[in-house]
Write a protein that holds these residues in place. Structure first.
Motif, PDB file in Angstrom:
ATOM      1  N   ALA A 107       0.850  -1.303  -0.030  1.00  0.00           N
ATOM      2  CA  ALA A 107       0.276  -0.043   0.005  1.00  0.00           C
ATOM      3  C   ALA A 107       0.964   1.151   0.183  1.00  0.00           C
ATOM      4  N   ALA A 108       1.921   1.236   0.766  1.00  0.00           N
ATOM      5  CA  ALA A 108       2.922   2.200   0.813  1.00  0.00           C
ATOM      6  C   ALA A 108       3.422   2.810  -0.710  1.00  0.00           C
ATOM      7  N   GLU A 109       3.733   1.684  -1.194  1.00  0.00           N
ATOM      8  CA  GLU A 109       4.385   1.805  -2.849  1.00  0.00           C
ATOM      9  C   GLU A 109       3.417   2.289  -3.490  1.00  0.00           C
ATOM     10  N   ILE A 110       2.281   1.710  -3.429  1.00  0.00           N
ATOM     11  CA  ILE A 110       1.326   2.440  -4.411  1.00  0.00           C
ATOM     12  C   ILE A 110       0.922   4.016  -4.123  1.00  0.00           C
ATOM     13  N   GLU A 111       0.858   4.267  -2.808  1.00  0.00           N
ATOM     14  CA  GLU A 111       0.844   5.603  -2.634  1.00  0.00           C
ATOM     15  C   GLU A 111       1.860   6.468  -3.014  1.00  0.00           C
ATOM     16  N   ALA A 112       3.160   6.061  -2.767  1.00  0.00           N
ATOM     17  CA  ALA A 112       4.442   6.647  -3.355  1.00  0.00           C
ATOM     18  C   ALA A 112       4.471   6.767  -4.894  1.00  0.00           C
ATOM     19  N   SER A 113       4.022   5.820  -5.513  1.00  0.00           N
ATOM     20  CA  SER A 113       3.783   6.056  -7.080  1.00  0.00           C
ATOM     21  C   SER A 113       2.724   6.741  -7.325  1.00  0.00           C
ATOM     22  N   LYS A 114       1.650   7.167  -6.591  1.00  0.00           N
ATOM     23  CA  LYS A 114       0.757   8.130  -7.048  1.00  0.00           C
ATOM     24  C   LYS A 114       1.166   9.479  -6.742  1.00  0.00           C
ATOM     25  N   LYS A 115       1.963   9.611  -5.878  1.00  0.00           N
ATOM     26  CA  LYS A 115       2.510  11.209  -5.355  1.00  0.00           C
ATOM     27  C   LYS A 115       3.520  11.586  -6.403  1.00  0.00           C
ATOM     28  N   HIS A 116       4.393  10.770  -6.780  1.00  0.00           N
ATOM     29  CA  HIS A 116       5.486  10.906  -7.659  1.00  0.00           C
ATOM     30  C   HIS A 116       5.052  10.987  -9.156  1.00  0.00           C
ATOM     31  N   PRO A 117       4.620  12.022  -9.805  1.00  0.00           N
ATOM     32  CA  PRO A 117       4.304  11.894 -11.454  1.00  0.00           C
ATOM     33  C   PRO A 117       5.718  11.894 -12.132  1.00  0.00           C
ATOM     34  N   GLU A 118       6.713  11.687 -11.752  1.00  0.00           N
ATOM     35  CA  GLU A 118       7.974  11.452 -12.284  1.00  0.00           C
ATOM     36  C   GLU A 118       7.934   9.907 -13.207  1.00  0.00           C
TER      37      GLU A 118
END
Length: 130
Positions: free
Chosen positions: A27-38
Protein backbone atom coordinates in the motif's frame (compact mmCIF):
# COMPACT_ATOMS: atom_id res chain seq x y z
CA UNK A 1 -2.65 -8.08 -2.41
CA UNK A 2 -4.97 -10.60 -3.95
CA UNK A 3 -6.69 -13.27 -1.93
CA UNK A 4 -4.99 -15.98 -3.97
CA UNK A 5 -1.60 -14.47 -3.14
CA UNK A 6 -2.49 -14.54 0.54
CA UNK A 7 -3.52 -18.18 0.29
CA UNK A 8 -0.26 -19.04 -1.47
CA UNK A 9 1.70 -17.39 1.33
CA UNK A 10 -0.34 -19.20 3.99
CA UNK A 11 0.35 -22.54 2.28
CA UNK A 12 4.05 -21.71 2.32
CA UNK A 13 3.88 -21.17 6.09
CA UNK A 14 3.92 -17.37 6.29
CA UNK A 15 2.13 -16.02 9.36
CA UNK A 16 -0.79 -13.57 9.33
CA UNK A 17 1.37 -10.82 10.85
CA UNK A 18 3.93 -11.11 8.05
CA UNK A 19 1.14 -10.99 5.44
CA UNK A 20 -0.21 -7.80 7.06
CA UNK A 21 3.27 -6.26 6.88
CA UNK A 22 3.55 -7.16 3.19
CA UNK A 23 0.15 -5.56 2.54
CA UNK A 24 1.22 -2.40 4.35
CA UNK A 25 4.43 -2.21 2.28
CA UNK A 26 2.47 -2.75 -0.93
CA UNK A 27 0.00 0.00 0.00
CA UNK A 28 2.88 2.37 0.77
CA UNK A 29 4.48 1.67 -2.61
CA UNK A 30 1.19 2.37 -4.39
CA UNK A 31 0.78 5.67 -2.53
CA UNK A 32 4.37 6.64 -3.34
CA UNK A 33 3.89 5.95 -7.02
CA UNK A 34 0.72 8.10 -7.02
CA UNK A 35 2.49 11.03 -5.37
CA UNK A 36 5.43 11.08 -7.75
CA UNK A 37 4.36 11.94 -11.28
CA UNK A 38 7.96 11.40 -12.46
CA UNK A 39 7.32 7.71 -12.92
CA UNK A 40 4.43 8.26 -15.31
CA UNK A 41 5.18 8.86 -18.99
CA UNK A 42 4.56 12.42 -20.10
CA UNK A 43 2.69 13.36 -23.22
CA UNK A 44 4.48 15.71 -25.55
CA UNK A 45 2.98 19.16 -25.03
CA UNK A 46 4.25 20.88 -28.16
CA UNK A 47 2.95 18.39 -30.69
CA UNK A 48 -0.46 19.27 -32.08
CA UNK A 49 -3.07 16.60 -31.67
CA UNK A 50 -4.60 15.32 -34.85
CA UNK A 51 -8.36 15.25 -34.83
CA UNK A 52 -9.77 11.79 -35.23
CA UNK A 53 -11.29 11.33 -38.62
CA UNK A 54 -14.20 9.01 -39.17
CA UNK A 55 -12.56 6.37 -41.31
CA UNK A 56 -15.72 4.46 -42.18
CA UNK A 57 -16.49 4.76 -45.83
CA UNK A 58 -19.92 5.27 -47.24
CA UNK A 59 -19.76 1.78 -48.75
CA UNK A 60 -19.23 0.29 -45.29
CA UNK A 61 -22.12 2.31 -43.94
CA UNK A 62 -24.38 1.09 -46.76
CA UNK A 63 -23.36 -2.51 -46.10
CA UNK A 64 -24.07 -2.13 -42.40
CA UNK A 65 -27.46 -0.57 -43.09
CA UNK A 66 -28.42 -3.34 -45.48
CA UNK A 67 -27.28 -5.97 -42.99
CA UNK A 68 -29.34 -4.25 -40.31
CA UNK A 69 -32.39 -4.23 -42.57
CA UNK A 70 -31.97 -7.93 -43.33
CA UNK A 71 -31.61 -8.74 -39.64
CA UNK A 72 -34.68 -6.68 -38.79
CA UNK A 73 -36.71 -8.42 -41.49
CA UNK A 74 -35.59 -11.85 -40.21
CA UNK A 75 -36.53 -10.83 -36.68
CA UNK A 76 -40.01 -9.79 -37.76
CA UNK A 77 -40.47 -13.07 -39.65
CA UNK A 78 -39.39 -15.09 -36.62
CA UNK A 79 -41.80 -13.14 -34.40
CA UNK A 80 -44.64 -13.93 -36.82
CA UNK A 81 -43.67 -17.60 -36.84
CA UNK A 82 -43.60 -17.71 -33.05
CA UNK A 83 -47.06 -16.11 -32.86
CA UNK A 84 -48.41 -18.65 -35.36
CA UNK A 85 -46.95 -21.52 -33.33
CA UNK A 86 -48.44 -20.10 -30.11
CA UNK A 87 -51.87 -19.96 -31.76
CA UNK A 88 -51.53 -23.56 -32.97
CA UNK A 89 -50.42 -24.69 -29.51
CA UNK A 90 -53.40 -22.97 -27.89
CA UNK A 91 -55.75 -24.67 -30.35
CA UNK A 92 -54.16 -28.07 -29.71
CA UNK A 93 -54.43 -27.58 -25.95
CA UNK A 94 -58.13 -26.76 -26.29
CA UNK A 95 -58.72 -29.82 -28.49
CA UNK A 96 -56.84 -32.03 -26.04
CA UNK A 97 -58.88 -30.70 -23.11
CA UNK A 98 -62.13 -31.36 -24.99
CA UNK A 99 -61.02 -34.89 -25.83
CA UNK A 100 -60.04 -35.67 -22.25
CA UNK A 101 -63.33 -34.29 -20.94
CA UNK A 102 -65.31 -36.29 -23.53
CA UNK A 103 -63.55 -39.54 -22.58
CA UNK A 104 -64.05 -38.88 -18.87
CA UNK A 105 -67.78 -38.36 -19.38
CA UNK A 106 -68.06 -41.47 -21.55
CA UNK A 107 -66.38 -43.69 -18.96
CA UNK A 108 -68.69 -42.63 -16.15
CA UNK A 109 -71.22 -45.34 -15.30
CA UNK A 110 -74.26 -45.09 -13.08
CA UNK A 111 -74.48 -47.65 -10.28
CA UNK A 112 -77.78 -48.56 -8.73
CA UNK A 113 -78.29 -49.22 -5.04
CA UNK A 114 -78.41 -52.96 -5.58
CA UNK A 115 -75.10 -52.87 -7.49
CA UNK A 116 -73.46 -51.00 -4.64
CA UNK A 117 -74.81 -53.41 -2.02
CA UNK A 118 -73.65 -56.42 -4.04
CA UNK A 119 -70.20 -54.87 -4.39
CA UNK A 120 -69.94 -54.11 -0.68
CA UNK A 121 -71.25 -57.40 0.68
CA UNK A 122 -69.91 -59.91 -1.82
CA UNK A 123 -67.20 -61.87 0.02
CA UNK A 124 -66.06 -63.65 -3.16
CA UNK A 125 -64.81 -60.47 -4.92
CA UNK A 126 -61.25 -59.41 -4.47
CA UNK A 127 -60.65 -55.95 -3.13
CA UNK A 128 -59.40 -53.41 -5.62
CA UNK A 129 -56.27 -51.52 -4.60
CA UNK A 130 -56.01 -47.98 -5.93
Amino acid sequence: MKFTDKMQLLKQGVSFAEIKELEMEEAAEIEASKKHPENEPKEPENEPKEPEVDKTRSEDVKELKSALEVATKALEESKATIEKQKDELTKLNEDFTKLVNKQTVAEKTELTATDVMKELFNPDKKKEVN
